[in-house]
Each structure stands twice: as structure tokens, then as C-alpha cells.
Design a protein around this motif. Structure first.
Motif, PDB file in Angstrom:
ATOM      1  N   GLU A   1       0.826  -1.213   0.000  1.00  0.00           N
ATOM      2  CA  GLU A   1       0.000   0.000   0.000  1.00  0.00           C
ATOM      3  C   GLU A   1       0.863   1.267   0.000  1.00  0.00           C
ATOM      4  OE1 GLU A   1      -3.406  -0.157   2.476  1.00  0.00           O
ATOM      5  OE2 GLU A   1      -3.839   1.986   2.174  1.00  0.00           O
ATOM      6  N   VAL A   2       1.978   1.215   0.732  1.00  0.00           N
ATOM      7  CA  VAL A   2       2.862   2.399   0.755  1.00  0.00           C
ATOM      8  C   VAL A   2       3.371   2.678  -0.666  1.00  0.00           C
ATOM      9  CG1 VAL A   2       5.067   3.330   1.586  1.00  0.00           C
ATOM     10  CG2 VAL A   2       3.542   2.148   3.167  1.00  0.00           C
ATOM     11  N   ILE A   3       3.752   1.628  -1.390  1.00  0.00           N
ATOM     12  CA  ILE A   3       4.235   1.842  -2.767  1.00  0.00           C
ATOM     13  C   ILE A   3       3.100   2.390  -3.637  1.00  0.00           C
ATOM     14  CG2 ILE A   3       5.135   0.726  -4.867  1.00  0.00           C
ATOM     15  CD1 ILE A   3       7.313   0.142  -3.150  1.00  0.00           C
ATOM     16  N   CYS A   4       1.906   1.805  -3.505  1.00  0.00           N
ATOM     17  CA  CYS A   4       0.770   2.293  -4.308  1.00  0.00           C
ATOM     18  C   CYS A   4       0.553   3.775  -4.081  1.00  0.00           C
ATOM     19  CB  CYS A   4      -0.522   1.562  -3.937  1.00  0.00           C
ATOM     20  SG  CYS A   4      -0.600  -0.064  -4.639  1.00  0.00           S
ATOM     21  N   ARG A   5       0.627   4.170  -2.811  1.00  0.00           N
ATOM     22  CA  ARG A   5       0.302   5.568  -2.498  1.00  0.00           C
ATOM     23  C   ARG A   5       1.469   6.505  -2.762  1.00  0.00           C
ATOM     24  NH1 ARG A   5      -3.657   5.678   2.581  1.00  0.00           N
ATOM     25  NH2 ARG A   5      -2.945   7.800   2.460  1.00  0.00           N
ATOM     26  N   ALA A   6       2.650   6.155  -2.248  1.00  0.00           N
ATOM     27  CA  ALA A   6       3.774   7.104  -2.334  1.00  0.00           C
ATOM     28  C   ALA A   6       4.462   7.057  -3.697  1.00  0.00           C
ATOM     29  CB  ALA A   6       4.793   6.794  -1.235  1.00  0.00           C
ATOM     30  N   VAL A   7       4.478   5.887  -4.336  1.00  0.00           N
ATOM     31  CA  VAL A   7       5.190   5.780  -5.607  1.00  0.00           C
ATOM     32  C   VAL A   7       4.215   5.957  -6.774  1.00  0.00           C
ATOM     33  CG1 VAL A   7       6.636   4.303  -7.057  1.00  0.00           C
ATOM     34  CG2 VAL A   7       6.996   4.359  -4.587  1.00  0.00           C
ATOM     35  N   PHE A   8       3.110   5.185  -6.766  1.00  0.00           N
ATOM     36  CA  PHE A   8       2.157   5.304  -7.863  1.00  0.00           C
ATOM     37  C   PHE A   8       1.231   6.524  -7.679  1.00  0.00           C
ATOM     38  CE2 PHE A   8       1.951   0.399  -8.749  1.00  0.00           C
ATOM     39  CZ  PHE A   8       3.327   0.368  -8.829  1.00  0.00           C
ATOM     40  N   GLY A   9       1.136   7.015  -6.460  1.00  0.00           N
ATOM     41  CA  GLY A   9       0.251   8.160  -6.198  1.00  0.00           C
ATOM     42  C   GLY A   9      -1.211   7.780  -6.187  1.00  0.00           C
ATOM     43  N   VAL A  10      -1.519   6.502  -5.977  1.00  0.00           N
ATOM     44  CA  VAL A  10      -2.913   6.037  -5.969  1.00  0.00           C
ATOM     45  C   VAL A  10      -3.373   5.963  -4.522  1.00  0.00           C
ATOM     46  CG1 VAL A  10      -4.429   4.104  -6.531  1.00  0.00           C
ATOM     47  CG2 VAL A  10      -2.567   4.724  -8.076  1.00  0.00           C
ATOM     48  N   THR A  11      -4.396   6.728  -4.177  1.00  0.00           N
ATOM     49  CA  THR A  11      -4.801   6.785  -2.771  1.00  0.00           C
ATOM     50  C   THR A  11      -6.204   6.226  -2.530  1.00  0.00           C
ATOM     51  OG1 THR A  11      -5.463   9.048  -3.175  1.00  0.00           O
ATOM     52  CG2 THR A  11      -3.338   8.728  -2.081  1.00  0.00           C
ATOM     53  N   ARG A  12      -7.080   6.277  -3.539  1.00  0.00           N
ATOM     54  CA  ARG A  12      -8.452   5.819  -3.296  1.00  0.00           C
ATOM     55  C   ARG A  12      -8.444   4.326  -2.992  1.00  0.00           C
ATOM     56  NH1 ARG A  12     -10.566   8.571  -7.861  1.00  0.00           N
ATOM     57  NH2 ARG A  12     -11.786   6.757  -8.462  1.00  0.00           N
TER      58      ARG A  12
ATOM     59  N   LEU B   1      -1.048  17.986 -11.768  1.00  0.00           N
ATOM     60  CA  LEU B   1       0.166  17.182 -11.986  1.00  0.00           C
ATOM     61  C   LEU B   1       1.429  17.936 -11.559  1.00  0.00           C
ATOM     62  CD1 LEU B   1       1.563  14.642 -13.150  1.00  0.00           C
ATOM     63  CD2 LEU B   1       1.581  15.773 -15.374  1.00  0.00           C
ATOM     64  N   GLU B   2       1.477  19.222 -11.839  1.00  0.00           N
ATOM     65  CA  GLU B   2       2.690  20.008 -11.531  1.00  0.00           C
ATOM     66  C   GLU B   2       2.971  20.090 -10.038  1.00  0.00           C
ATOM     67  OE1 GLU B   2       4.951  21.181 -13.708  1.00  0.00           O
ATOM     68  OE2 GLU B   2       3.751  20.076 -15.176  1.00  0.00           O
ATOM     69  N   GLU B   3       1.927  19.978  -9.212  1.00  0.00           N
ATOM     70  CA  GLU B   3       2.137  20.121  -7.757  1.00  0.00           C
ATOM     71  C   GLU B   3       2.301  18.776  -7.053  1.00  0.00           C
ATOM     72  OE1 GLU B   3      -1.187  22.077  -8.599  1.00  0.00           O
ATOM     73  OE2 GLU B   3       0.447  23.147  -9.586  1.00  0.00           O
ATOM     74  N   ARG B   4       1.946  17.700  -7.717  1.00  0.00           N
ATOM     75  CA  ARG B   4       1.926  16.402  -7.030  1.00  0.00           C
ATOM     76  C   ARG B   4       3.333  15.921  -6.697  1.00  0.00           C
ATOM     77  NH1 ARG B   4      -3.079  13.108  -7.986  1.00  0.00           N
ATOM     78  NH2 ARG B   4      -1.727  11.499  -7.168  1.00  0.00           N
ATOM     79  N   THR B   5       3.457  15.163  -5.579  1.00  0.00           N
ATOM     80  CA  THR B   5       4.795  14.763  -5.126  1.00  0.00           C
ATOM     81  C   THR B   5       5.014  13.252  -5.170  1.00  0.00           C
ATOM     82  OG1 THR B   5       4.012  14.733  -2.857  1.00  0.00           O
ATOM     83  CG2 THR B   5       5.110  16.754  -3.590  1.00  0.00           C
ATOM     84  N   ASP B   6       4.004  12.487  -5.643  1.00  0.00           N
ATOM     85  CA  ASP B   6       4.250  11.044  -5.746  1.00  0.00           C
ATOM     86  C   ASP B   6       5.273  10.790  -6.857  1.00  0.00           C
ATOM     87  OD1 ASP B   6       2.647  10.323  -8.367  1.00  0.00           O
ATOM     88  OD2 ASP B   6       1.418  11.705  -7.197  1.00  0.00           O
ATOM     89  N   VAL B   7       5.917   9.623  -6.797  1.00  0.00           N
ATOM     90  CA  VAL B   7       7.030   9.336  -7.716  1.00  0.00           C
ATOM     91  C   VAL B   7       6.560   9.331  -9.175  1.00  0.00           C
ATOM     92  CG1 VAL B   7       8.755   7.598  -8.357  1.00  0.00           C
ATOM     93  CG2 VAL B   7       8.316   8.077  -5.959  1.00  0.00           C
ATOM     94  N   LEU B   8       5.389   8.738  -9.443  1.00  0.00           N
ATOM     95  CA  LEU B   8       4.917   8.707 -10.834  1.00  0.00           C
ATOM     96  C   LEU B   8       4.773  10.128 -11.396  1.00  0.00           C
ATOM     97  CD1 LEU B   8       3.786   7.463 -13.422  1.00  0.00           C
ATOM     98  CD2 LEU B   8       1.588   7.172 -12.281  1.00  0.00           C
ATOM     99  N   SER B   9       4.182  11.032 -10.625  1.00  0.00           N
ATOM    100  CA  SER B   9       4.014  12.405 -11.122  1.00  0.00           C
ATOM    101  C   SER B   9       5.367  13.054 -11.377  1.00  0.00           C
ATOM    102  CB  SER B   9       3.216  13.246 -10.117  1.00  0.00           C
ATOM    103  OG  SER B   9       1.947  12.685  -9.929  1.00  0.00           O
ATOM    104  N   LEU B  10       6.325  12.813 -10.473  1.00  0.00           N
ATOM    105  CA  LEU B  10       7.657  13.391 -10.653  1.00  0.00           C
ATOM    106  C   LEU B  10       8.321  12.806 -11.899  1.00  0.00           C
ATOM    107  CD1 LEU B  10       8.749  13.266  -6.924  1.00  0.00           C
ATOM    108  CD2 LEU B  10       8.314  15.338  -8.220  1.00  0.00           C
ATOM    109  N   LEU B  11       8.098  11.518 -12.133  1.00  0.00           N
ATOM    110  CA  LEU B  11       8.702  10.896 -13.317  1.00  0.00           C
ATOM    111  C   LEU B  11       8.043  11.412 -14.606  1.00  0.00           C
ATOM    112  CD1 LEU B  11       9.244   7.189 -12.183  1.00  0.00           C
ATOM    113  CD2 LEU B  11      10.933   9.016 -12.359  1.00  0.00           C
TER     114      LEU B  11
END
Ligand code: HEM
Length: 442
Positions: free
Chosen positions: A145-156, A219-229
Motif C-alpha cells: 500500500e505504501v508503494i501504491c500511495r507514495a510511488v504510484f500516487g494512488v490513494t483511493r 500534476l505540476e504540484e503532485r509529489t508522488d514518484v509517478l508524477s515526478l517521473l
């Protein structure tokens, strides 16, 4: 030219012995043959283990262009994809690595900590007194779940669940599918067809997430890894393609969730078997003054119970390692688990003593749970932060009792070292994790 001595006899026997008790066998061979020894493992060819930190320093610093690591991971390509940083070598590897590194550095770790605490609070709040848990399983669910949320940026929650089902179906597939023959489509009911279907379903979901993220207005403000990539550009100002993003997302999940979960299971096991350390950790967390002891517990866990026994490099040209001129084609294994048990570096190396990381620090190239050089683990800071935050939440909130008197033997699970029974515990007392303690401690 020549190879250091090592266990003789058929490779298949050596492989079986190693698979059954990896750390014990490595220690036996180290004691018998010295700091460099040659091991022939079925399917892996000839490998030379290196337990000398100075020789490892030489391998991990300076020019490493004659060392290949991706090649040895190519068996992962059918799942991770051809763009995965893990399977690439040379300039292509460096390009992906440069794009991937920034989201994992420095200030970003604070956001990871926050996400981990939230996920850990929910996990621990669900534990009930009298319940039996297999900690490695609970931690796998948490780190996923941590990877889903922090890396993929998926929270729902429903989307996290969908990812868990579809990606989990691929990740938990039998390792037999690394073999091309097992992946062969032999009709609707064949294992090969079903595996391909699972992979397609997981890919479809990942591509959907990537496309949706591209369209997010924030997208420009998001901090999850996918958005940064998605915002990252290489030296030629090129963005990553959807196929590259898919492969790296799969790689981060594959490399990052089971490893961290296993590290956490080992941490709980060591703490529960060393009550004075657990007591001091409880006190330090309650005092909330600084994290030095908590961080030292994480470091000492990864020293005494490294999740990966050795890094791996294939020589493309002959190289002298600790006086041995090794021929091209040989695999060199910087022996993480062996260096961590060196008496002169870590007195009483089999004891769990986090203080050693506070009082004495650790010499470079003596603490190597994340490998080193141009292949060092990208998620090292994240993994340590994640482990620390889970302990910060769980240790004050619950009291656990071990269900097995003796420590679980350390066995091979895929490419990782893991506790054989997953660390089975009984919840003796459980309270809802206290938000205020967390806030005060950070
Ligand atoms: C306790 C947890 C972890 C351990 C013990 C661990 C260990 C390692 C090790 C030993 C390597 C190989 C290094 C080398 O060859 O020198 C590695 C590579 C890697 N790890 Fe981790 N890892 C952990 C967590 C993570 C996490 C959380 C992520 C990402 C979210 C991650 C992503 C990667 C990637 C992408 C590589 C490949 C780097 C490259 O080839 O350039 N790992 N890890």
C-alpha cells in the motif's frame, strides 16, 4: 589467471545446500576458503564471493563500466519489461537511473514518512488481542500500500485494492514463469496463457493510471514518484515514454515491497527476542526527542539480517580482485551477509546491539544492505524511513508474543533471504496507535 578455491562437488549439490541454509553455507565456505571463494551454482554459472570490504570498495568506486549487473537480472525482464533499470546496463541503465533517482532523494523522504505512518496506523489499528499474525504477510500488505500511495500516487482505497489484486496476481505467480518454456501459450487452460492474461490485466491497469495521471490538473504540484517521473526530462530534454514508466513502476513494486516487508519482519523478530532492546526502543519513542536509537535499530536489523545476501556483477574484461586475476565472464558477488558478520568490524557480530551504530558508527563498505556503486539501491532512504515509521507506530501500540521458541531459519525466498515461517506472533495487547505521539516525535 585463476579462480579462488571453493566448495567442490556437483553444482547441483552446492546449489541445494545454499538454497536450504544460505547464510550458514556462506559462513562455512568463508571460514574454510577465506575472503574470496568460488561457488558454482546451477543456472548461475561460476561466481566468486568477496567478503573483503576493501576489495568491495574497489568494485563499487571509480570506473564500473566493465561490470554488468542488468545482464544477470535478465530473467526478470518478462515481468519487469525491457526498460527496467534492473535489467539494463551501460548508458541505457544510467539514463533510467538518473531519471529515477531524484524522486527518492532528501526532502522527498518526509512525504514517504507521512504516508507510511497513515498506512501503518490503519494496519495496526486492525490488530486484536488474541489474534495470531504472520508478520511478513501483514508487512507485505502494508508495504504494498505504501508503494501504491507514495510511488504510484494512488490513494483511493478501491483503486489500491484493484492494483493489489492485479499486480499481486503477477508478483505472486510461481517463479517457474521466469522460464520461457513455462510461459508458452498451450491453449486456454494452460499456465502460460493464464500468466499472459494476468500480466496483460496488470499492464492495462498501470497504463490506465499513467494516462489518468497525465491528465490530472494538479500534476505540476503532485509529489508522488509517478508524477515526478512524468515531469522528469533526460539530458536531451526527452520525457519518459509510457512503456518506460510502466516498466519502472513494476520494478519499484517488485524491488521495493517484499524486501522492505521482510526487513520489517526481521526487525520485529529481533526486537521480540531481545527484550532490553525493545524496552529501550519503547522509551526512546515515548520520549520523542530524537530518532537516533530508532534509526540504529533499523540499521542493526539490516546488518544482522540482510535481505539480500550479495550484490552481483559480471566481469566483461579480466579484473584483479584482492590479488586474484579473475577472467571475463565470471560473476563477482560482493558478499553483503559475510561482511556484516566480520568480528573486527562488528564485535560479537551475532548479537543484536543497535548501540553500535550510535557509539561507533559504521565504516563505509562495512554496512552494505543496499549494495553500492552505480547500482546501489534507489529506494535505500525510503526503505529505512519506512521501516522506522512502522516501528514508531507499532511498538508503542501493541504487545506481541512470539509463537515459535526458536528463531525462524533464514531461507531463500526468490532472491531474498527471509524468515522461514514469516515470524508468527500472537497479539497480546493492542491499542489504537496514538496520533499525538507520532506528531510529537517527528
Ligand atoms: C529493506 C529494503 C530494501 C533492500 C534490502 C534493498 C536492497 C537492494 C539491493 C541489495 C540492490 C542491488 C544493489 C547493487 O547491486 O549494488 C537493490 C537495487 C534496487 N532497489 Fe532496492 N532494496 C530495498 C528497498 C527498495 C525500495 C523501497 C525500492 C523502490 C521503491 C527499491 C528499488 C531498487 C531499484 C530500482 C534497484 C536497482 C538499482 C539499479 O540497478 O541501478 N529497493 N536494492
Amino acid at each position: 589467471m585463476g579462480l579462488p578455491p571453493g566448495p567442490r562437488g556437483p553444482a547441483v549439490l552446492t546449489t541445494l545446500r545454499f538454497a536450504r541454509r544460505p547464510v550458514e553455507m556462506l559462513r562455512t565456505w568463508h571460514a574454510r576458503y577465506g575472503d574470496l571463494f568460488t561457488v558454482k551454482l546451477t543456472g548461475f554459472g561460476i561466481g566468486v564471493y568477496v567478503a573483503d570490504p576493501e576489495a568491495i570498495r574497489e568494485l563499487f568506486t571509480g570506473d564500473q563500466s566493465d561490470l554488468r549487473a542488468g545482464e544477470a537480472n535478465s530473467f526478470l525482464e518478462p515481468v519487469l519489461g525491457p526498460h527496467s533499470v534492473l535489467v539494463l546496463d551501460g548508458p541505457e541503465h544510467l539514463r533510467q537511473r538518473k531519471l529515477l533517482l531524484p524522486p527518492f532523494q532528501g526532502s522527498r523522504v518526509g512525504a514517504f514518512r507521512e504516508v507510511t505512518r497513515e498506512v501503518a496506523e490503519r494496519e495496526v489499528a486492525g490488530w486484536r488481542a488474541g489474534e495470531e499474525l504472520v508478520l511478513r504477510e501483514r508487512m507485505r500488505s502494508l508495504t504494498f500500500e505504501v508503494i501504491c500511495r507514495a510511488v504510484f500516487g494512488v490513494t483511493r482505497p478501491e483503486r489500491v485494492e484493484r492494483l493489489r489484486q492485479r499486480l499481486g496476481a503477477v508478483i505472486d505467480s510461481s517463479p517457474i514463469f521466469v522460464l520461457a518454456a513455462a510461459r508458452k501459450d498451450l491453449g486456454p487452460l494452460s499456465p502460460g496463457r493464464r500468466f499472459a492474461q494476468r500480466l496483460r490485466a496488470a499492464d492495462a491497469l498501470l497504463y490506465e493510471e499513467i494516462e489518468e495521471r497525465r491528465r490530472e490538473p494538479d500534476l505540476e504540484e503532485r509529489t508522488d514518484v509517478l508524477s515526478l517521473l512524468l515531469r522528469a526530462r533526460d539530458e536531451d530534454r526527452h520525457a519518459m515514454s509510457n512503456a518506460e514508466l510502466r516498466d519502472e513502476l513494476f520494478t519499484m513494486l517488485g524491488a521495493g515491497h517484499e524486501t522492505t516487508a521482510t526487513g520489517l519482519a526481521f526487525a520485529f523478530d529481533l526486537l521480540l527476542r531481545n527484550p532490553p532492546v525493545l524496552e529501550r526502543l519503547r522509551e526512546e519513542i515515548a520520549a520523542g526527542e530524537d530518532d537516533s536509537y530508532l534509526d540504529a535499530v533499523v540499521k542493526e536489523t539490516l546488518r544482522l539480517r540482510p535481505v539480500i545476501d550479495a550484490a552481483e556483477r559480471t566481469l566483461t574484461v579480466p579484473r584483479t580482485v584482492a590479488g586474484w586475476e579473475l577472467p571475463a565472464g565470471v560473476k563477482v558477488y560482493p558478499g553483503i551477509a559475510l561482511v556484516h558478520l566480520r568480528e573486527e568490524l562488528y564485535p560479537q557480530p551475532h548479537e543484536f546491539r543497535p548501540e553500535r551504530f550510535i557509539d561507533e558508527g559504521a565504516e563505509s563498505y562495512a554496512w552494505l544492505p543496499f549494495g553500492g556503486g552505480i547500482r546501489r539501491c534507489i529506494g535505500a532512504a525510503l526503505a529505512q524511513a519506512e521501516m522506522a515509521e512502522v516501528l514508531r507506530i507499532a511498538v508503542p501500540a501493541v504487545q506481541l508474543g512470539l509463537l515459535r521458541e526458536r528463531p525462524d531459519p533464514v531461507v531463500l525466498r526468490g532472491v531474498t533471504l527471509a524468515p522461514k515461517h514469516g515470524v508468527r506472533v500472537m497479539v497480546q495487547r493492542a491499542t489504537v496507535p496514538a496520533r499525538s505521539t507520532v506528531a510529537a516525535a517527528v
